[in-house]
Design a protein around this motif. Structure first.
Motif, PDB file in Angstrom:
ATOM      1  N   LYS A 151       3.563  15.776   1.225  1.00 43.05           N
ATOM      2  CA  LYS A 151       2.479  14.899   0.579  1.00 43.05           C
ATOM      3  C   LYS A 151       3.113  14.476  -0.698  1.00 43.05           C
ATOM      4  O   LYS A 151       2.447  13.378  -1.380  1.00 43.05           O
ATOM      5  N   ARG A 210       5.805   9.312  -1.051  1.00 47.33           N
ATOM      6  CA  ARG A 210       4.909   8.070  -1.116  1.00 47.33           C
ATOM      7  C   ARG A 210       5.415   7.072  -0.135  1.00 47.33           C
ATOM      8  O   ARG A 210       6.520   6.389  -0.697  1.00 47.33           O
ATOM      9  N   GLU A 229       0.788  -1.196   0.011  1.00 42.81           N
ATOM     10  CA  GLU A 229       0.086   0.032   0.085  1.00 42.81           C
ATOM     11  C   GLU A 229       0.872   1.230  -0.009  1.00 42.81           C
ATOM     12  O   GLU A 229       1.625   1.322   0.917  1.00 42.81           O
ATOM     13  N   ARG A 230       0.749   2.218  -0.851  1.00 37.00           N
ATOM     14  CA  ARG A 230       1.297   3.459  -0.992  1.00 37.00           C
ATOM     15  C   ARG A 230       0.514   4.458  -0.206  1.00 37.00           C
ATOM     16  O   ARG A 230      -0.552   4.377  -0.418  1.00 37.00           O
ATOM     17  N   ARG A 231       1.146   5.200   0.788  1.00 40.90           N
ATOM     18  CA  ARG A 231       0.358   6.362   1.430  1.00 40.90           C
ATOM     19  C   ARG A 231       1.385   7.774   1.432  1.00 40.90           C
ATOM     20  O   ARG A 231       2.668   7.505   1.552  1.00 40.90           O
ATOM     21  N   SER A 232       0.649   8.672   1.030  1.00 42.43           N
ATOM     22  CA  SER A 232       1.412   9.953   1.097  1.00 42.43           C
ATOM     23  C   SER A 232       1.973  10.202   2.730  1.00 42.43           C
ATOM     24  O   SER A 232       1.408   9.968   3.745  1.00 42.43           O
ATOM     25  N   ASP A 233       3.403  11.097   2.645  1.00 38.36           N
ATOM     26  CA  ASP A 233       3.859  11.141   3.810  1.00 38.36           C
ATOM     27  C   ASP A 233       3.073  12.214   4.560  1.00 38.36           C
ATOM     28  O   ASP A 233       2.475  13.100   4.080  1.00 38.36           O
ATOM     29  N   ASN A 234       2.911  12.224   5.929  1.00 32.76           N
ATOM     30  CA  ASN A 234       2.169  13.115   6.782  1.00 32.76           C
ATOM     31  C   ASN A 234       2.630  14.557   6.571  1.00 32.76           C
ATOM     32  O   ASN A 234       1.880  15.800   6.636  1.00 32.76           O
ATOM     33  N   THR A 260       0.503  -4.793   3.344  1.00 38.45           N
ATOM     34  CA  THR A 260      -0.771  -5.065   3.360  1.00 38.45           C
ATOM     35  C   THR A 260      -0.849  -6.334   4.502  1.00 38.45           C
ATOM     36  O   THR A 260       0.098  -6.982   4.607  1.00 38.45           O
TER      37      THR A 260
END
Length: 156
Positions: free
Chosen positions: A89, A92, A81-86, A97
């Motif tokens: 942005k 990634r 899963e790729r998530r943006s940095d807090n 998962t």
């Protein structure tokens, strides 16, 4: 023995070991929908949740394009899963998962088994020395890898 023959005698067996174990893993992990070498990425992501793609590529010693392609396939297959940095942005971060966390123990067991097979017949002292020497060799090669990846050319 001159320097060249020493290098050939060291690097060929290392290459043979690497290719053989990689081939075995690719065959054994095919049923998990992990294609060529993706188990390497999965292990590093599970061990370093939130890692950025550039750092992952550096750890595995592949170029960013190769890493990007593998990560994209792994995301499609539900492993990453790729998530943006807090804070930033544009960054990634990569996270395993639940599916990745379920297969990680199997991959880790295979790694431990392969280590045991590779070290058969070596004493604990020999295995420890081998680990230290290979770590030193790995650092030497990593320095050259970084140098060349930055567009430089080595002098032979």
């Amino acid at each position: 023995m001159n320097g060249v023959s020493i290098i050939v005698e060291i690097l060929r067996p290392i290459g043979n070991i690497s290719r053989a174990l990689d081939s075995i893993a690719n065959i054994e992990f095919k049923e998990l929908a992990l294609s060529k070498g993706q188990y390497l990425y999965l292990v590093r992501i599970c061990e370093h949740p939130g890692i950025i793609q550039e750092r992952l590529a550096e750890m595995i010693k592949v170029d960013r394009t190769t890493a990007s392609r593998a990560i994209r396939k792994m995301a499609t297959n539900g492993f990453v899963e790729r998530r943006s940095d807090n804070i930033n942005k544009k960054i990634r971060r990569l996270f395993p998962t639940e599916k990745a966390n379920q297969v990680y123990p199997l991959i880790n067991r295979e790694n431990l088994y392969s280590n045991d097979v590779a070290l058969q017949g070596l004493s604990a002292e020999e295995a420890d020395l081998l680990e230290k020497l290979l770590t030193k060799v790995s650092k030497n090669v990593a320095t050259n890898w970084d140098f060349v990846k930055k567009g430089n050319h080595r002098e032979y």
